[in-house]
Write a protein that holds these residues in place. Structure first.
Motif, PDB file in Angstrom:
ATOM      1  N   LEU A 137      -3.109   4.230 -11.876  1.00  0.00           N
ATOM      2  CA  LEU A 137      -2.045   3.353 -11.392  1.00  0.00           C
ATOM      3  C   LEU A 137      -2.400   1.907 -11.706  1.00  0.00           C
ATOM      4  N   LYS A 138      -1.506   1.211 -12.400  1.00  0.00           N
ATOM      5  CA  LYS A 138      -1.671  -0.221 -12.615  1.00  0.00           C
ATOM      6  C   LYS A 138      -1.069  -0.943 -11.416  1.00  0.00           C
ATOM      7  N   ILE A 139      -1.892  -1.723 -10.736  1.00  0.00           N
ATOM      8  CA  ILE A 139      -1.454  -2.301  -9.459  1.00  0.00           C
ATOM      9  C   ILE A 139      -1.289  -3.807  -9.547  1.00  0.00           C
ATOM     10  N   GLY A 140      -2.262  -4.500 -10.068  1.00  0.00           N
ATOM     11  CA  GLY A 140      -2.169  -5.953 -10.073  1.00  0.00           C
ATOM     12  C   GLY A 140      -2.731  -6.564 -11.332  1.00  0.00           C
ATOM     13  N   LEU A 182       4.030   9.878  -0.689  1.00  0.00           N
ATOM     14  CA  LEU A 182       3.474   8.661  -0.112  1.00  0.00           C
ATOM     15  C   LEU A 182       4.554   7.592  -0.042  1.00  0.00           C
ATOM     16  N   ASP A 183       4.502   6.775   1.005  1.00  0.00           N
ATOM     17  CA  ASP A 183       5.495   5.726   1.221  1.00  0.00           C
ATOM     18  C   ASP A 183       4.911   4.358   0.866  1.00  0.00           C
ATOM     19  N   MET A 184       5.661   3.584   0.076  1.00  0.00           N
ATOM     20  CA  MET A 184       5.264   2.214  -0.206  1.00  0.00           C
ATOM     21  C   MET A 184       5.608   1.337   0.996  1.00  0.00           C
ATOM     22  N   PHE A 218       2.458   1.220 -10.140  1.00  0.00           N
ATOM     23  CA  PHE A 218       2.084   1.561  -8.766  1.00  0.00           C
ATOM     24  C   PHE A 218       3.237   2.225  -8.024  1.00  0.00           C
ATOM     25  N   ASP A 219       4.460   1.722  -8.226  1.00  0.00           N
ATOM     26  CA  ASP A 219       5.615   2.292  -7.536  1.00  0.00           C
ATOM     27  C   ASP A 219       5.878   3.741  -7.943  1.00  0.00           C
ATOM     28  N   ALA A 258       0.833  -1.199   0.000  1.00  0.00           N
ATOM     29  CA  ALA A 258       0.000   0.000   0.000  1.00  0.00           C
ATOM     30  C   ALA A 258       0.864   1.244   0.000  1.00  0.00           C
ATOM     31  N   ALA A 259       0.304   2.328  -0.547  1.00  0.00           N
ATOM     32  CA  ALA A 259       0.941   3.646  -0.490  1.00  0.00           C
ATOM     33  C   ALA A 259       0.348   4.392   0.686  1.00  0.00           C
TER      34      ALA A 259
END
Length: 366
Positions: free
Chosen positions: A363-366, A15-17, A343-344, A5-6
Motif C-alpha cells: 500500500l502506498k500511503i504517503g 477494513l474501514d478508513m 491506501f484507499d 488509518a484502516a
C-alpha cells in the motif's frame, strides 16, 4: 495529532478508513510517517479473528517510512531517517540478550496484543480507544508509533516504498534459509507453498548456492514464477506424491525442506521428503491447538529434524540491511513479486492477496 488509518472493527469484514487521534511519542517512542506498508498473511488471519488480537484495531506490520519525531530517550534514529518497522521484542529476556529477538519470551504480547507494554493504546476516535501498537507499529495508517527495538534504519539510495515487506514476509522466508536452516552451497532445498514467504526462500536458496531448489504448490502461475526467480524444479502437489517425487529427484531425499503453509498434512509430506539427517523448518501460521502427526520410525531412524522458525530467526538490524544490499546487487529480486495499491484500495489489495492474484501487495500511503 489526527491520522488516517484502516480500522478492523469486526472479524471477516472489510477494513474501514477512519480519522483517528494518535498521541505524541513517549520518551522511548518514535513517530514515523508511513510511506508504504506491505500486506501480510498474518494481517488477514488477525482480521478474521483467528488469533486473539482485540478489536477495533489498526493492523499492519510491514511499514516503511520517514522518522518525524523521536522521544528524548531515543538515540538509534534521527528525524529524517528512512526506516523499516519490523516485529517487536522486550530486549530483556534470555533470547533478546543473545540477539535472538524473534524468540523473545514476550513475542506474542509484544506483537499480537495490540497495546503498549503497559496495556495502553496511543490510538482513539472520539474518545473511544482503538487498539494499536500491533507488531509495535500498526502501520495501516498515515503515521505510526514504534520503538527502538523494532525500527531499522535503511539506505536512502533504495526506493523506500519497496522495503516494507523486508520487515516480515520477505525476512521470514529468506531468513529461514540463511539464518535458521543455514542452507549451504551444493545442497538440496524445497519449499512447500510458493507465496511471498516461500518465494523469498527460493531467492535466498539461490543466493547461498543451493543446487537443487524445488517449489511445491498447487498454483501453476506461482510455480512458473518460482522458476523465473531461481527454482530448478517445480512440483504441482495437486497431482499427489510430492514426497516420493522429491526423494526420486534428489536420489534419496532433501537436505532441507521448508513449510510455509501451516497445514499438518503438508508438513508431514515435507518431513517424508527428507534424506537422513535432513532438516525441515516450519513457519506457516496454524490455528491454536493444531497438531502435527509424523511417521516416527522414518523421523527418528534417519536422524531427521523438525524445527519451528519465527521471523526467519533474524536479527533485523543486521539482516534487513543485508537483504537491501543483496537487492541493490541484483541478487535478491524481491521487487518482482510486488504490486502497489493506493491506501484507499486496501480491501481490494487484501482480496487480491487472498485469491492469489497478487503475490505481495504494498500500500502506498504517503
Amino acid at each position: 495529532m489526527k491520522i488516517k488509518a484502516a480500522v478492523c472493527r469486526a472479524p471477516n469484514t472489510p477494513l474501514d478508513m477512519e480519522t483517528l487521534e494518535l498521541e505524541e511519542p513517549r520518551d522511548t517512542e518514535i513517530l514515523v510517517r508511513v510511506v508504504a506498508t506491505g500486506i501480510c498473511h498474518t494481517d488477514i488471519v488477525v482480521r478474521d479473528g483467528l488469533l486473539p488480537t482485540p478489536q477495533p484495531v489498526v493492523l499492519g506490520h510491514e511499514g516503511a517510512g520517514v522518522v518525524e519525531k523521536i522521544g528524548k530517550a531515543v538515540s538509534k534514529v534521527a528525524v529524517g531517517d528512512h526506516v523499516v518497522m519490523t516485529f517487536n521484542s522486550c530486549g530483556r529476556c534470555p533470547s533478546c540478550l543473545e540477539q535472538a529477538s524473534s524468540y523473545c519470551y514476550e513475542f506474542f504480547p509484544r506483537n499480537f496484543f495490540a497495546t503498549r507494554a503497559d496495556g495502553s493504546s496511543a490510538l482513539s476516535r472520539n474518545g473511544e480507544p482503538v487498539h494499536g501498537n500491533f507488531f509495535g507499529q500498526s502501520s495501516f495508517a498515515s503515521h505510526a508509533l514504534c520503538h527502538e527495538r523494532n525500527i531499522v534504519k535503511v539506505s536512502q539510495e533504495v526506493p523506500l516504498e519497496l522495503l516494507g515487506p523486508l520487515a516480515c514476509g520477505v525476512q521470514t522466508g529468506a531468513g529461514a534459509v540463511i539464518n535458521a536452516l543455514k542452507v549451504t552451497a551444493g545442497k538440496s532445498f524445497a519449499v512447500f507453498g510458493a507465496g511471498s514467504v516461500g518465494l523469498s526462500a527460493i531467492m535466498a536458496a539461490r543466493v547461498v548456492g543451493a543446487t537443487t531448489i524445488v517449489a511445491v504448490d498447487v498454483n501453476p502461475d506461482r510455480l512458473d514464477f518460482a522458476r523465473s526467480i531461481g527454482a530448478t524444479h517445480v512440483i504441482d502437489s495437486r497431482e499427489g506424491g510430492a514426497s516420493e517425487q522429491l526423494v526420486e529427484l534428489t536420489g534419496g531425499g532433501l537436505n532441507y525442506a521448508l513449510d510455509t503453509t501451516g497445514l499438518a498434512p503438508v508438513i508431514r509430506e515435507a518431513v517424508l521428503s527428507l534424506a537422513p539427517r535432513g532438516t525441515c523448518g516450519v513457519l506457516g501460521a496454524s490455528p491454536p491447538g493444531s497438531e502435527i502427526v509424523l511417521d516416527e520410525v522414518h523421523f527418528m531412524s534417519g536422524g531427521r529434524r523438525l524445527v519451528g522458525i519465527v521471523e526467519g530467526e533474524s536479527n533485523p538490524d543486521v539482516f534487513i540491511p543485508e537483504l537491501v544490499e543483496l537487492y541493490r546487487q541484483g541478487r535478491f529480486p524481491f521487487d518482482k513479486m510486488v504490486k502497489f495499491y493506493a491506501f484507499d484500495d486496501i480491501n481490494e489489495a487484501i482480496h487480491d492477496s487472498e485469491t492469489g492474484k497478487t503475490i505481495k501487495p504494498i500500500l502506498k500511503i504517503g
